[in-house]
Structures are given as structure tokens and as C-alpha cells.
Design a protein around this motif. Structure first.
Motif, PDB file in Angstrom:
ATOM      1  N   HIS A 172       0.916  -1.249  -0.063  1.00  0.00           N
ATOM      2  CA  HIS A 172      -0.113  -0.199  -0.106  1.00  0.00           C
ATOM      3  C   HIS A 172       0.666   1.301  -0.148  1.00  0.00           C
ATOM      4  CE1 HIS A 172      -4.269   1.568   1.613  1.00  0.00           C
ATOM      5  NE2 HIS A 172      -4.069   1.567   0.273  1.00  0.00           N
ATOM      6  N   SER A 173       1.318   1.481   1.209  1.00  0.00           N
ATOM      7  CA  SER A 173       2.254   2.774   1.199  1.00  0.00           C
ATOM      8  C   SER A 173       3.660   2.547   0.703  1.00  0.00           C
ATOM      9  CB  SER A 173       2.297   3.270   2.574  1.00  0.00           C
ATOM     10  OG  SER A 173       2.690   2.456   3.648  1.00  0.00           O
ATOM     11  N   PHE A 174       4.176   1.066   0.685  1.00  0.00           N
ATOM     12  CA  PHE A 174       5.567   1.018   0.305  1.00  0.00           C
ATOM     13  C   PHE A 174       5.981   1.641  -0.987  1.00  0.00           C
ATOM     14  CE2 PHE A 174       8.582  -1.926  -1.796  1.00  0.00           C
ATOM     15  CZ  PHE A 174       9.294  -1.794  -0.590  1.00  0.00           C
ATOM     16  N   ASP A 175       5.133   1.562  -1.962  1.00  0.00           N
ATOM     17  CA  ASP A 175       5.412   2.374  -3.189  1.00  0.00           C
ATOM     18  C   ASP A 175       5.008   3.816  -3.288  1.00  0.00           C
ATOM     19  OD1 ASP A 175       6.477   0.054  -4.400  1.00  0.00           O
ATOM     20  OD2 ASP A 175       4.770  -0.562  -5.423  1.00  0.00           O
ATOM     21  N   LEU A 176       4.126   4.004  -2.403  1.00  0.00           N
ATOM     22  CA  LEU A 176       3.299   5.356  -2.462  1.00  0.00           C
ATOM     23  C   LEU A 176       4.364   6.472  -1.955  1.00  0.00           C
ATOM     24  CD1 LEU A 176       1.002   7.516  -3.111  1.00  0.00           C
ATOM     25  CD2 LEU A 176       0.162   6.859  -0.602  1.00  0.00           C
ATOM     26  N   ILE A 177       5.040   6.079  -0.826  1.00  0.00           N
ATOM     27  CA  ILE A 177       5.935   7.269  -0.243  1.00  0.00           C
ATOM     28  C   ILE A 177       7.126   7.292  -0.995  1.00  0.00           C
ATOM     29  CG2 ILE A 177       7.553   7.536   1.771  1.00  0.00           C
ATOM     30  CD1 ILE A 177       4.882   7.936   2.640  1.00  0.00           C
ATOM     31  N   PRO A 178       7.812   6.522  -1.543  1.00  0.00           N
ATOM     32  CA  PRO A 178       9.023   6.896  -2.530  1.00  0.00           C
ATOM     33  C   PRO A 178       8.662   7.630  -3.999  1.00  0.00           C
ATOM     34  CG  PRO A 178       8.707   4.510  -2.366  1.00  0.00           C
ATOM     35  CD  PRO A 178       7.912   5.134  -1.310  1.00  0.00           C
ATOM     36  N   TYR A 179       7.356   7.133  -4.368  1.00  0.00           N
ATOM     37  CA  TYR A 179       7.052   7.886  -5.454  1.00  0.00           C
ATOM     38  C   TYR A 179       6.669   9.226  -5.165  1.00  0.00           C
ATOM     39  CZ  TYR A 179       3.873   9.296  -9.250  1.00  0.00           C
ATOM     40  OH  TYR A 179       3.218   9.990 -10.289  1.00  0.00           O
ATOM     41  N   MET A 180       6.257   9.560  -4.138  1.00  0.00           N
ATOM     42  CA  MET A 180       5.708  11.039  -3.813  1.00  0.00           C
ATOM     43  C   MET A 180       7.124  11.729  -3.686  1.00  0.00           C
ATOM     44  SD  MET A 180       2.682  11.258  -4.380  1.00  0.00           S
ATOM     45  CE  MET A 180       2.290  12.895  -3.428  1.00  0.00           C
ATOM     46  N   VAL A 181       8.116  11.063  -2.985  1.00  0.00           N
ATOM     47  CA  VAL A 181       9.347  11.806  -2.548  1.00  0.00           C
ATOM     48  C   VAL A 181      10.139  12.089  -3.925  1.00  0.00           C
ATOM     49  CG1 VAL A 181      11.843  11.467  -1.826  1.00  0.00           C
ATOM     50  CG2 VAL A 181       9.672  10.870  -0.246  1.00  0.00           C
ATOM     51  N   GLU A 182      10.052  11.185  -4.780  1.00  0.00           N
ATOM     52  CA  GLU A 182      10.745  11.507  -5.987  1.00  0.00           C
ATOM     53  C   GLU A 182      10.065  12.478  -6.898  1.00  0.00           C
ATOM     54  OE1 GLU A 182      11.015   7.689  -8.325  1.00  0.00           O
ATOM     55  OE2 GLU A 182      11.564   8.808 -10.219  1.00  0.00           O
ATOM     56  N   GLN A 183       8.681  12.606  -6.760  1.00  0.00           N
ATOM     57  CA  GLN A 183       7.925  13.546  -7.702  1.00  0.00           C
ATOM     58  C   GLN A 183       8.003  15.055  -7.134  1.00  0.00           C
ATOM     59  OE1 GLN A 183       6.592  12.933 -10.713  1.00  0.00           O
ATOM     60  NE2 GLN A 183       7.671  10.756 -10.684  1.00  0.00           N
ATOM     61  N   PHE A 184       8.135  14.994  -5.656  1.00  0.00           N
ATOM     62  CA  PHE A 184       7.718  16.401  -5.024  1.00  0.00           C
ATOM     63  C   PHE A 184       8.647  16.582  -4.074  1.00  0.00           C
ATOM     64  CE2 PHE A 184       3.288  14.558  -6.611  1.00  0.00           C
ATOM     65  CZ  PHE A 184       2.989  15.683  -7.360  1.00  0.00           C
ATOM     66  N   GLY A 185       9.418  15.802  -3.647  1.00  0.00           N
ATOM     67  CA  GLY A 185      10.290  16.298  -2.788  1.00  0.00           C
ATOM     68  C   GLY A 185      10.331  15.672  -1.518  1.00  0.00           C
ATOM     69  N   PRO A 186      11.325  15.484  -0.359  1.00  0.00           N
ATOM     70  CA  PRO A 186      11.412  14.787   0.598  1.00  0.00           C
ATOM     71  C   PRO A 186      10.599  15.036   1.929  1.00  0.00           C
ATOM     72  CG  PRO A 186      13.210  16.083   0.261  1.00  0.00           C
ATOM     73  CD  PRO A 186      12.520  16.566  -0.603  1.00  0.00           C
ATOM     74  N   ARG A 187      10.171  16.389   2.010  1.00  0.00           N
ATOM     75  CA  ARG A 187       9.629  16.998   3.306  1.00  0.00           C
ATOM     76  C   ARG A 187       8.382  16.574   3.224  1.00  0.00           C
ATOM     77  NH1 ARG A 187       9.664  21.870   3.107  1.00  0.00           N
ATOM     78  NH2 ARG A 187      10.429  22.470   5.254  1.00  0.00           N
ATOM     79  N   VAL A 188       7.918  15.730   4.299  1.00  0.00           N
ATOM     80  CA  VAL A 188       6.370  15.288   4.415  1.00  0.00           C
ATOM     81  C   VAL A 188       5.696  15.599   5.816  1.00  0.00           C
ATOM     82  CG1 VAL A 188       6.857  13.044   4.936  1.00  0.00           C
ATOM     83  CG2 VAL A 188       4.865  13.383   3.959  1.00  0.00           C
ATOM     84  N   PHE A 189       4.432  15.688   5.855  1.00  0.00           N
ATOM     85  CA  PHE A 189       3.640  15.891   6.878  1.00  0.00           C
ATOM     86  C   PHE A 189       2.476  14.960   6.953  1.00  0.00           C
ATOM     87  CE2 PHE A 189       1.218  17.740  10.230  1.00  0.00           C
ATOM     88  CZ  PHE A 189       1.712  18.586  10.981  1.00  0.00           C
ATOM     89  N   PHE A 190       2.475  13.982   8.107  1.00  0.00           N
ATOM     90  CA  PHE A 190       1.464  13.057   8.189  1.00  0.00           C
ATOM     91  C   PHE A 190       0.221  13.532   9.066  1.00  0.00           C
ATOM     92  CE2 PHE A 190       4.654   9.169   8.502  1.00  0.00           C
ATOM     93  CZ  PHE A 190       5.325   9.386   7.440  1.00  0.00           C
ATOM     94  N   VAL A 191      -0.962  13.093   8.469  1.00  0.00           N
ATOM     95  CA  VAL A 191      -2.434  13.224   9.168  1.00  0.00           C
ATOM     96  C   VAL A 191      -3.113  12.244   9.167  1.00  0.00           C
ATOM     97  CG1 VAL A 191      -4.253  14.979   9.165  1.00  0.00           C
ATOM     98  CG2 VAL A 191      -2.205  16.002   8.226  1.00  0.00           C
ATOM     99  N   GLY A 192      -3.539  11.969  10.257  1.00  0.00           N
ATOM    100  CA  GLY A 192      -4.456  10.729  10.348  1.00  0.00           C
ATOM    101  C   GLY A 192      -5.513  10.619  11.399  1.00  0.00           C
ATOM    102  N   SER A 193      -6.510   9.839  11.114  1.00  0.00           N
ATOM    103  CA  SER A 193      -7.675   9.705  12.016  1.00  0.00           C
ATOM    104  C   SER A 193      -7.088   9.060  13.159  1.00  0.00           C
ATOM    105  CB  SER A 193      -8.698   8.918  11.689  1.00  0.00           C
ATOM    106  OG  SER A 193      -9.628   9.584  10.501  1.00  0.00           O
ATOM    107  N   ASN A 194      -7.753   9.233  14.486  1.00  0.00           N
ATOM    108  CA  ASN A 194      -6.915   8.834  15.817  1.00  0.00           C
ATOM    109  C   ASN A 194      -7.425   7.473  16.035  1.00  0.00           C
ATOM    110  OD1 ASN A 194      -5.433   8.794  17.798  1.00  0.00           O
ATOM    111  ND2 ASN A 194      -6.647  10.169  19.305  1.00  0.00           N
ATOM    112  N   TYR A 195      -6.979   6.624  15.539  1.00  0.00           N
ATOM    113  CA  TYR A 195      -7.319   4.900  15.846  1.00  0.00           C
ATOM    114  C   TYR A 195      -6.326   4.290  15.272  1.00  0.00           C
ATOM    115  CZ  TYR A 195      -9.199   3.854  11.248  1.00  0.00           C
ATOM    116  OH  TYR A 195      -9.340   3.502   9.932  1.00  0.00           O
ATOM    117  N   VAL A 196      -6.225   2.823  15.740  1.00  0.00           N
ATOM    118  CA  VAL A 196      -5.072   2.026  15.449  1.00  0.00           C
ATOM    119  C   VAL A 196      -4.392   2.059  13.962  1.00  0.00           C
ATOM    120  CG1 VAL A 196      -6.477  -0.016  14.969  1.00  0.00           C
ATOM    121  CG2 VAL A 196      -4.271  -0.263  15.603  1.00  0.00           C
TER     122      VAL A 196
END
Length: 435
Positions: A162-186
């Protein structure tokens, strides 16, 4: 199957008592409660999704597509000549209700399997009852892994799919600096643990990590923190109605999708339709299925579903397609179990065991061939990344070259390996029912 009147009365009395005192269980009763099949009678299954509340946006479609799939299967002769009879309940986006309805489906309705849940919080609310009664949960969406039960089959992606490919793809396309936002559960928290590792491997930098209550629609303070940090992209594990509010407020706050897109694990066609395409356009989603996938099976699925009485919401999306697949995994596994054991001796656990290696071929599966792992009962699939277009559809911008094996312990290798019989630790010990 022979059932004496005395046994039937005893079973009914115990079931009624358990329902009347839902927090009290009889000791030593791990068995498939009455969930056997009878020649000539319908096969009862439970549909446990939310039709109201904050999780109804994705989960109502899960109920609708399950009815569509069951109609298809029944029209083609059912399973071993028996029709599937769905028992539909509304979990009301309330984890307590998920748990209560699970007990009712097993004890009162005597279903052979339950198809349900969209969040890991609801899954963890129902699993203790399902494991205690040795019933079977088809969990038809993504989750974080780190579980090894003998009563669950998952048709959605794990973190390593799921995120294994997404994270490096976004870093490659847009840059290395990222902010995480999530709903508060497991699920968001465990997903972010995985994403941090993928981010580190991609030489990325985590600028901030925020969680908002499940169901909340207030993102003003979070968006101010994001604006101050000015990341290259946002990684979102916000779900349900909150996800819709987040995307709307992102645009209304004047943030620019071209320079700070949101990369999500859940924002698909149904969420984009609910929020308005102008709020989803430009953002990204990782999923194994998108509505506009070009193949004959998907074209038939999209046209058939949307023109049916169940297609009222006007779109298909990854979550409902994974739910659709779960119906066909169930059909194939049940047919194997009946062939192996005879119809009177089939139990939910035997359906689960028979699901090992079950394939849904490309002429049935809209996303193409998938199959159930023989050890951990998650799904082999092909991960993809799509970008939302101006009309709300998704353009696939990256696709894995081959099927990826599900690995529920990809970031916890020291805990062991999930096998059909339980979690096998490095020291050779075996733990069952690990959630």
C-alpha cells in the motif's frame, strides 16, 4: 445433518441467554455456533457495515456491492446449488454496535461467515467474538497487518502492498519533506509506523504528525501547522466523513495541490464524489483498483453494477471492489470445503482453511487475477498509484510490475511469521488468535 429437538431447545436457550447478557460468555464454548449447512436451505451470511454515521460513505457501498455479488452468484446457481441469503445489519459507525451485531449474527442468525468492517477499530471490536465462536470474518479492505488469526480472510492490501510504493513515489515526484495526518485510531498510527520506515529508506524527512478524532470535521489547527511546516506533500490516513472535510478545508485554506498534494491510502472515487471533484483533483491514492481500469471484466463490472438497483451512488471504487472479490473468494472456498468434507460437515473454520490458495481469475476480478495466501490468508495483488483528475476519476500513474505477496509482519520480523495455524515465533513457539 441430524439435530434432536432436545439439542435444538438447549442451543436456543443458551443463545437467548447470551443475547440477553451480551457481556457474559459461557466458558469453553469455542465452536461454530450452529453455523452448519443443510441440504436444500439457503447459506446465511452476515453483512456488517455502517449504513448511517460517519463511516457510511464507504461502507454503504460495501453492503450494496455484496448484494450485487450475491445476486450474481445466486443467478448462476448459487454455491453447490444453494442460494446465499444475506442478513443485513447497520453498525451505525459505532464500535459497540459492531460488536453487538456480531453476536446477533452468530448466535441468533447462525451465519456461516460475516463480511464486514472498514476500520481496524471495528475489526478489533468484532474479532474476539468471531474467534471465540470459531466463525469467519471476511475483512474486505486495507489494514495495517501485525495480526495472525485463524478466523479472518482479507481481500484488501497490507502496508507492504500500500504505502510501500506510494512514499518513495511522492518523494521522487515532489520532494522529501512530508507531513503526516491521520484519524486517531490504530490503523493510521500503525500505517504511519510503516510509512516512516519507507520514508527513511527514501531519504525523506518527517516534518510533523497529527491525529484528529475519528469523525471530526475540524481541521483548522492542523492545516495551520501544515502551512507553517510547508511540506512537499501530505501523507493522509484520514478516513470516512473526516476525509471529505479534510480535502475541502485544504482547498478552502488556499493550499496548493500542485506544490503540496495529499497522498492518501483511502481517498477514492466515492470520497471524491461526496466532496466534489474540484476538492479531490490533483491528489493521489494508492490502491489495487480504480474505476477506469481498462479491461473487459472491469467494464462489465462497472456497467453492471451502476445500472443495477444497487448502483445509486454512481461510482465504483477500491473498497467496494475488494468487497466484491470477497464474495467470490467465499464462493470458491465454500465449494472446496463442500467437496472436501460434505455439505453437512462444513464449518466456518473449514471454509477458511479451504480458502488457502483460492484464486479469483481475471474474468471475474475487475482488478485482474488475485489469490489468497496459503499461510496468512491475505491477498496477493498488484499495487497501483492513481492521481485524481478534474472529473473525479483517477489516472493510474504507477503500477507494480507483478503481484506482491502480503506480509502482515513486514516491519516486525522479530515477532515471527504468520502461518495457517498461528504466529510462528523465531524460537519455534506458536501463538494463535494474535490481534
Amino acid at each position: 445433518m441430524s439435530v434432536t429437538r432436545r439439542k435444538l431447545l438447549k442451543t436456543s436457550a443458551l443463545g437467548a441467554a447470551a443475547l440477553a447478557t451480551p457481556h457474559i460468555w459461557m466458558p469453553g464454548t469455542r465452536e461454530a455456533w450452529g453455523a452448519t449447512l443443510t441440504e436444500g436451505e439457503p447459506i446465511k451470511v452476515g453483512l456488517l457495515f455502517s449504513l448511517t454515521g460517519g463511516l457510511a460513505v464507504p461502507e454503504e457501498d460495501s453492503t450494496l456491492v455484496m448484494q450485487y455479488a450475491i445476486d450474481e452468484i445466486n443467478a448462476a446457481g448459487g454455491v453447490a446449488g444453494l442460494p446465499i441469503d444475506p442478513v443485513i445489519v447497520d453498525a451505525k459507525s459505532d464500535f459497540k454496535v459492531y460488536s453487538e451485531k456480531t453476536r446477533e449474527l452468530i448466535l441468533r442468525d447462525k451465519v456461516t461467515s460475516i463480511f464486514g468492517c472498514y476500520t481496524s477499530a471495528s475489526r478489533k471490536a468484532v474479532l474476539p467474538t468471531i474467534m471465540q465462536r470459531d466463525n469467519l470474518l471476511f475483512y474486505p479492505t486495507c489494514y495495517e497487518g501485525a495480526e495472525c488469526t485463524q478466523n479472518t480472510i482479507c481481500t484488501g492490501p497490507l502496508a507492504n502492498q500500500h504505502s510501500f510504493d506510494l512514499i518513495p513515489y511522492m518523494v521522487e515526484q515532489f520532494g522529501p519533506r512530508v507531513f503526516f495526518v491521520g484519524s486517531n485510531y490504530v490503523w493510521p498510527k500503525e500505517s504511519n509506523k510503516n510509512a516512516k520506515i519507507w520514508l527513511e529508506n527514501a531519504n525523506g524527512e518527517l516534518l510533523g504528525e497529527e491525529y484528529i478524532p475519528l469523525g471530526s470535521s475540524e481541521f483548522g489547527p492542523v492545516l495551520e501547522k501544515i502551512r507553517a511546516a510547508n511540506p512537499d506533500f501530505i501523507f493522509s490516513t484520514v478516513v470516512g466523513a473526516s476525509d471529505i472535510a479534510f480535502h475541502r478545508q485544504f482547498k478552502q485554506a488556499g493550499l496548493n495541490v500542485d506544490t503540496m498534494p495529499i497522498a492518501s491510502l483511502t481517498t477514492g472515487e466515492i470520497e471524491t464524489k461526496a466532496m466534489g471533484a474540484e476538492f479531490g483533483a490533483g491528489h493521489f491514492l494508492s490502491a489495487p483498483y480504480f474505476q477506469n481500469m481498462e479491461n473487459e471484466t472491469n467494464a462489465k463490472f462497472v456497467e453492471g453494477f451502476l445500472s443495477s438497483k444497487y448502483g445509486k451512488n454512481g461510482t465504483t471504487h477500491y473498497n467496494m471492489e475488494e468487497t466484491y472479490l470477497s464474495a467470490y473468494v467465499f464462493k470458491a472456498a465454500l465449494e472446496k470445503a463442500i467437496e472436501m468434507h460434505g455439505i453437512a460437515d462444513v464449518t466456518p473454520r473449514k471454509i477458511r482453511d479451504a480458502a488457502a490458495g483460492v484464486r479469483v481469475e481475471a474474468d471475474v476480478s475487475p482488478e485482474g487475477l488475485i489469490w489468497i495466501d496459503e499461510k496468512n490468508f491475505n491477498t496477493w495483488l498488484v499495487p497501483k498509484i492513481g492521481q485524481c483528475q478534474a472529473d473525479g476519476s483517477f489516472k493510474i500513474v504507477k503500477e507494480a510490475p507483478e503481484h506482491v505477496a502480503p506480509d502482515p509482519y513486514s516491519i516486525y520480523p522479530d515477532l515471527g511469521t504468520c502461518t495457517a495455524d498461528g504466529l510462528l515465533a523465531p524460537d519455534g513457539t506458536l501463538k494463535t488468535d494474535v490481534i
